[in-house]
Scaffold this motif. Sequence first.
Motif, short mmCIF file in Angstrom:
data_model
loop_
_atom_site.label_atom_id
_atom_site.label_comp_id
_atom_site.label_asym_id
_atom_site.label_seq_id
_atom_site.Cartn_x
_atom_site.Cartn_y
_atom_site.Cartn_z
N GLU A 55 0.86 -1.16 -0.22
CA GLU A 55 -0.08 -0.02 -0.01
C GLU A 55 0.90 1.27 0.17
O GLU A 55 0.50 2.15 -0.61
N MET A 56 1.91 1.28 0.74
CA MET A 56 3.01 2.21 0.63
C MET A 56 3.35 2.83 -0.71
O MET A 56 3.39 3.98 -1.02
N PHE A 57 3.92 1.64 -1.44
CA PHE A 57 4.33 1.98 -2.75
C PHE A 57 3.27 2.25 -3.61
O PHE A 57 3.67 2.99 -4.63
N ARG A 58 2.12 1.80 -3.44
CA ARG A 58 1.25 2.24 -4.46
C ARG A 58 0.68 3.54 -4.07
O ARG A 58 0.45 4.32 -5.06
N LYS A 59 0.87 4.18 -2.91
CA LYS A 59 0.29 5.71 -2.55
C LYS A 59 1.27 6.47 -3.16
O LYS A 59 1.24 7.65 -3.41
N VAL A 60 2.71 6.10 -3.37
CA VAL A 60 3.72 7.12 -4.14
C VAL A 60 3.85 6.65 -5.40
O VAL A 60 4.90 6.81 -6.05
N ASP A 61 3.03 5.85 -6.12
CA ASP A 61 3.03 5.53 -7.52
C ASP A 61 4.28 4.76 -7.96
O ASP A 61 4.74 4.90 -9.04
N VAL A 62 4.74 3.78 -6.95
CA VAL A 62 5.63 2.69 -7.28
C VAL A 62 4.95 1.44 -7.77
O VAL A 62 4.24 0.89 -6.88
N PRO A 63 5.27 1.01 -9.11
CA PRO A 63 4.89 -0.30 -9.26
C PRO A 63 5.42 -1.38 -8.52
O PRO A 63 6.42 -1.33 -8.24
N ILE A 64 4.24 -2.36 -8.15
CA ILE A 64 4.78 -3.73 -7.48
C ILE A 64 5.08 -4.84 -8.76
O ILE A 64 4.24 -5.01 -9.43
N LEU A 65 6.38 -5.03 -8.80
CA LEU A 65 6.89 -6.14 -9.87
C LEU A 65 6.53 -7.43 -9.26
O LEU A 65 6.24 -8.35 -10.24
N GLY A 66 6.29 -7.82 -8.00
CA GLY A 66 5.73 -9.08 -7.66
C GLY A 66 5.89 -9.27 -6.27
O GLY A 66 6.63 -8.51 -5.36
N VAL A 67 5.64 -10.52 -6.01
CA VAL A 67 5.70 -10.86 -4.34
C VAL A 67 6.69 -12.27 -4.40
O VAL A 67 6.82 -13.08 -5.19
N VAL A 68 7.50 -12.20 -3.38
CA VAL A 68 8.45 -13.51 -3.18
C VAL A 68 8.03 -14.03 -1.91
O VAL A 68 8.03 -13.40 -0.57
N GLU A 69 7.77 -15.16 -1.89
CA GLU A 69 7.21 -15.88 -0.81
C GLU A 69 8.63 -16.65 -0.31
O GLU A 69 8.94 -17.56 -0.92
N ASN A 70 8.83 -16.27 0.98
CA ASN A 70 10.09 -16.87 1.55
C ASN A 70 9.92 -18.00 2.59
O ASN A 70 8.85 -17.83 3.14
N MET A 71 10.75 -18.86 2.92
CA MET A 71 10.40 -19.71 4.02
C MET A 71 9.06 -20.60 3.71
O MET A 71 8.44 -20.91 4.64
N ALA A 72 8.65 -20.85 2.41
CA ALA A 72 7.47 -21.44 2.16
C ALA A 72 7.34 -22.83 2.45
O ALA A 72 6.22 -23.24 2.78
N LEU A 73 8.42 -23.84 2.37
CA LEU A 73 8.12 -25.05 2.64
C LEU A 73 9.60 -25.56 3.22
O LEU A 73 10.45 -25.15 2.76
#
Length: 271
Positions: free
Chosen positions: A161-179
């Motif tokens: 939400e913070m990056f969206r408020k300052v118009d920075v695109p979200i390139l993706g999510v990395v899920e760490n320690m998933a398994l």
Amino acid sequence: MNEIKHIIAVASGKGGVGKSTTAVNLALALQARGADVGLLDADIYGPSQQLMLGVAEGERPEQQGGQFLLPIKAQGLKTMSMGYLVTEKTPMVWRGPMAGGALAQMLEQTLWGPLDYLIIDMPPGTGDVQLTLSQKATLAGAVIVTTPQDIALLDAQKGIEMFRKVDVPILGVVENMALHVCSNCGHQEHIFGEHGGERIAAEYGVPLLGSLPLDRRIREQTDAGNPTVIADPESPVTALYLQMAEKLMAALDSAGNGAVRQFPEIKISDD
């Protein structure tokens, strides 16, 4: 700064989710795919990239012209960190604006030279350093690192939400320690929960770049200054980092330029 094509912030809503480990291995994966890559450790209060890259304690960047710093080459990357400028035992007892000013100076006053990508390892949270970066530089985008557990996902949402408020695109999510895979019997267990990264990526309509396992070797290799992409280039974990790098490269090639705006000169004194 005009010679940097894309700036990518690697961020998290909270500490302890493997953000710095992800940042350094992602930078090395982009390099392994033929790119010229820089890595800026923007965690002013707790820099860690010096240790992760195996840079000797006490090594300092050279100066040029009395104003600029030359990045330290480590594992083929051009790097800069507050860890190069202070000792390991020096606490950065600074208020937020001073930390933001330090980030601005390291970014602008480092002679990076031509780079395809500059990876910025952000401090956790949504404070002054994040705002300074998003306001002063044109980011190509941000990568959000989280673990599958609900508490981490709540903080990851705040980061998005913070990056969206300052118009920075979200390139993706990395899920760490998933398994976690037991090294003795091979049993697989979702210690921190399942599919958390998928849920938050779907909620915000962004890609899930990858799900990384909870693997002791990742920690051991980075602690030894030899991150996984370098230490074990044929491993399944390295293959995941390389896939993440390829997804980022494809996304940025289609999105266009992420060049930097120039910073004003920032001076910090004790007055």
